[in-house]
Design a protein around this motif. Structure first.
Motif, PDB file in Angstrom:
ATOM      1  N   ALA A   1       0.820  -1.212   0.000  1.00 18.81           N
ATOM      2  CA  ALA A   1       0.000   0.000   0.000  1.00 18.81           C
ATOM      3  C   ALA A   1       0.850   1.257   0.000  1.00 18.81           C
ATOM      4  O   ALA A   1       0.521   2.253  -0.659  1.00 18.81           O
ATOM      5  CB  ALA A   1      -0.930  -0.013   1.216  1.00 18.81           C
ATOM      6  N   THR A   2       1.981   1.206   0.727  1.00 16.95           N
ATOM      7  CA  THR A   2       2.872   2.377   0.751  1.00 16.95           C
ATOM      8  C   THR A   2       3.480   2.634  -0.629  1.00 16.95           C
ATOM      9  O   THR A   2       3.513   3.775  -1.110  1.00 16.95           O
ATOM     10  CB  THR A   2       3.986   2.154   1.780  1.00 16.95           C
ATOM     11  N   ARG A   3       3.946   1.568  -1.279  1.00 15.39           N
ATOM     12  CA  ARG A   3       4.517   1.740  -2.616  1.00 15.39           C
ATOM     13  C   ARG A   3       3.452   2.153  -3.631  1.00 15.39           C
ATOM     14  O   ARG A   3       3.715   2.999  -4.500  1.00 15.39           O
ATOM     15  CB  ARG A   3       5.178   0.440  -3.057  1.00 15.39           C
ATOM     16  N   ALA A   4       2.256   1.565  -3.503  1.00 20.92           N
ATOM     17  CA  ALA A   4       1.178   1.940  -4.429  1.00 20.92           C
ATOM     18  C   ALA A   4       0.763   3.388  -4.241  1.00 20.92           C
ATOM     19  O   ALA A   4       0.466   4.095  -5.209  1.00 20.92           O
ATOM     20  CB  ALA A   4      -0.022   1.012  -4.226  1.00 20.92           C
ATOM     21  N   SER A   5       0.742   3.852  -2.955  1.00 19.98           N
ATOM     22  CA  SER A   5       0.389   5.255  -2.721  1.00 19.98           C
ATOM     23  C   SER A   5       1.440   6.202  -3.276  1.00 19.98           C
ATOM     24  O   SER A   5       1.128   7.326  -3.670  1.00 19.98           O
ATOM     25  CB  SER A   5       0.207   5.493  -1.216  1.00 19.98           C
ATOM     26  N   ALA A   6       2.702   5.751  -3.292  1.00 21.59           N
ATOM     27  CA  ALA A   6       3.751   6.599  -3.874  1.00 21.59           C
ATOM     28  C   ALA A   6       3.660   6.637  -5.397  1.00 21.59           C
ATOM     29  O   ALA A   6       3.986   7.646  -6.025  1.00 21.59           O
ATOM     30  CB  ALA A   6       5.131   6.093  -3.447  1.00 21.59           C
ATOM     31  N   ILE A   7       3.215   5.522  -5.982  1.00 28.51           N
ATOM     32  CA  ILE A   7       3.110   5.471  -7.454  1.00 28.51           C
ATOM     33  C   ILE A   7       1.774   6.039  -7.924  1.00 28.51           C
ATOM     34  O   ILE A   7       1.718   6.889  -8.811  1.00 28.51           O
ATOM     35  CB  ILE A   7       3.296   4.024  -7.939  1.00 28.51           C
TER      36      ILE A   7
ATOM     37  N   ALA B   1      -4.522   8.928 -10.396  1.00 31.07           N
ATOM     38  CA  ALA B   1      -5.753   8.142 -10.354  1.00 31.07           C
ATOM     39  C   ALA B   1      -6.873   8.825 -11.133  1.00 31.07           C
ATOM     40  O   ALA B   1      -7.618   8.180 -11.880  1.00 31.07           O
ATOM     41  CB  ALA B   1      -6.182   7.921  -8.904  1.00 31.07           C
ATOM     42  N   VAL B   2      -6.970  10.141 -11.001  1.00 24.41           N
ATOM     43  CA  VAL B   2      -7.986  10.878 -11.759  1.00 24.41           C
ATOM     44  C   VAL B   2      -7.694  10.791 -13.253  1.00 24.41           C
ATOM     45  O   VAL B   2      -8.602  10.638 -14.079  1.00 24.41           O
ATOM     46  CB  VAL B   2      -8.039  12.340 -11.279  1.00 24.41           C
ATOM     47  N   CYS B   3      -6.422  10.898 -13.597  1.00 23.55           N
ATOM     48  CA  CYS B   3      -6.048  10.756 -15.007  1.00 23.55           C
ATOM     49  C   CYS B   3      -6.415   9.367 -15.530  1.00 23.55           C
ATOM     50  O   CYS B   3      -6.903   9.231 -16.659  1.00 23.55           O
ATOM     51  CB  CYS B   3      -4.551  11.008 -15.166  1.00 23.55           C
ATOM     52  N   ALA B   4      -6.204   8.337 -14.729  1.00 26.88           N
ATOM     53  CA  ALA B   4      -6.569   6.977 -15.146  1.00 26.88           C
ATOM     54  C   ALA B   4      -8.076   6.847 -15.334  1.00 26.88           C
ATOM     55  O   ALA B   4      -8.546   6.189 -16.276  1.00 26.88           O
ATOM     56  CB  ALA B   4      -6.076   5.967 -14.110  1.00 26.88           C
ATOM     57  N   VAL B   5      -8.863   7.480 -14.452  1.00 26.78           N
ATOM     58  CA  VAL B   5     -10.325   7.445 -14.600  1.00 26.78           C
ATOM     59  C   VAL B   5     -10.751   8.084 -15.916  1.00 26.78           C
ATOM     60  O   VAL B   5     -11.608   7.556 -16.643  1.00 26.78           O
ATOM     61  CB  VAL B   5     -10.990   8.144 -13.402  1.00 26.78           C
ATOM     62  N   ILE B   6     -10.139   9.215 -16.254  1.00 26.01           N
ATOM     63  CA  ILE B   6     -10.502   9.891 -17.503  1.00 26.01           C
ATOM     64  C   ILE B   6     -10.083   9.058 -18.710  1.00 26.01           C
ATOM     65  O   ILE B   6     -10.825   8.944 -19.700  1.00 26.01           O
ATOM     66  CB  ILE B   6      -9.869  11.296 -17.536  1.00 26.01           C
TER      67      ILE B   6
END
Length: 290
Positions: free
Chosen positions: A89-95, A101-106
């Protein structure tokens, strides 16, 4: 007469008291006789229960040890899994930051909008009232069309522009591009509701050829509408700003005092603040004499 009645009642009560005392004594005697037998039975039951518990304990001890070891191993595995989950979770939050995440949603919404243009969004069912009570059979469909048949390739460049704007808005100074994404999403929704929806519910061409013709909207219509709504939501999240908490003037002053640094006292000020040694009266008189 009253005295005679009292004597009779007293005699009856005394006789009843004697009989109850006799019954109590007889019951006490019987209990005293049965007491050794009861104690023997209780001792035998206790010894049998102790022996049974000891035998069961010997047989169940390996099972209990195995269960406790399994619990210990399970606790170790859970701790390792929690540690790995925390690291992941720490590494995922850094990446995966909120902006990414908003860009991925768009980007996903734009891709779904592009794919939905090649999926049937409407069709006409023939004889639908006759299949109302049948669950295993469905009415035949004709005149299935895709969104491209309604508005050509108009939404494809719009989806591509929204994706490009989302990628360019990753930089902090280009957050205004979120408004562009919102505008493109609203344009897609307007085209879907003003062009695709009326065409999807129009069965006039097939009503003259078939009886009981009913126009229905397929999954493609709802897919492109959801994709357009995703563009609008992603653009709003891009353009959103963190909330600002208003504080009064006293709160600002207090926070300023807390943040204010104290000036360091120089060596000269420290020397001036030091107390000078007191001089006695005789020493002052000597110093005043020539």
């Amino acid at each position: 007469m009253i005295a005679a009645a009292r004597r009779r009642i007293g005699a009856v009560l005394s006789a009843a008291g004697k009989r109850t005392r006799q019954a109590d004594r007889a019951a006490a005697r019987q209990f005293e006789k049965l007491r050794p037998r009861l104690t023997r039975l209780m001792r035998g039951a206790r010894t049998k229960a102790a022996r049974l518990a000891k035998a069961l304990g010997k047989r169940l001890r390996p099972i209990a040890v195995l269960v406790l070891r399994l619990f210990g191993r399970g606790e170790q595995w859970l701790r390792r899994a929690s540690a790995l989950a925390i690291k992941g979770a720490t590494r995922a939050s850094a990446i995966l930051t909120p902006r990414r995440a908003v860009c991925a949603v768009i980007l996903i919404s734009a891709l779904c909008l592009i794919v939905s243009q090649f999926v049937h969004f409407r069709s006409v069912e023939i004889g639908r009232p006759g299949y109302a009570g049948l669950l295993a059979a469905a009415p035949p469909t004709v005149a299935a069309k895709t969104p491209i048949d309604a508005h050509s390739y108009a939404l494809l460049p719009v989806a591509l522009l929204a994706a490009v704007a989302a990628v360019m808005a990753l930089r902090p100074q280009r957050r205004g591009l979120g408004r562009v994404v919102v505008g493109l999403g609203l344009l897609c929704i307007a085209v879907i509701l003003l062009v695709d929806l009326p065409m999807g519910l129009d069965e006039s061409a097939q009503a003259t050829r078939f009886s009981g013709a009913t126009a229905v909207l397929e999954n493609g219509f709802y897919a492109e509408l959801a994709a357009a709504a995703g563009l609008v939501l992603g653009g709003l999240l891009y353009y959103a700003r963190p909330c600002r908490i208003r504080i009064n003037l006293s709160g600002r002053a207090a926070s300023g005092r807390r943040r204010r640094r104290r000036r360091q006292v120089s060596s000269r000020d420290r020397a001036a603040r030091r107390a000078s040694p007191r001089r006695s009266g005789a020493a002052s008189v000597r110093a005043s004499q020539p």
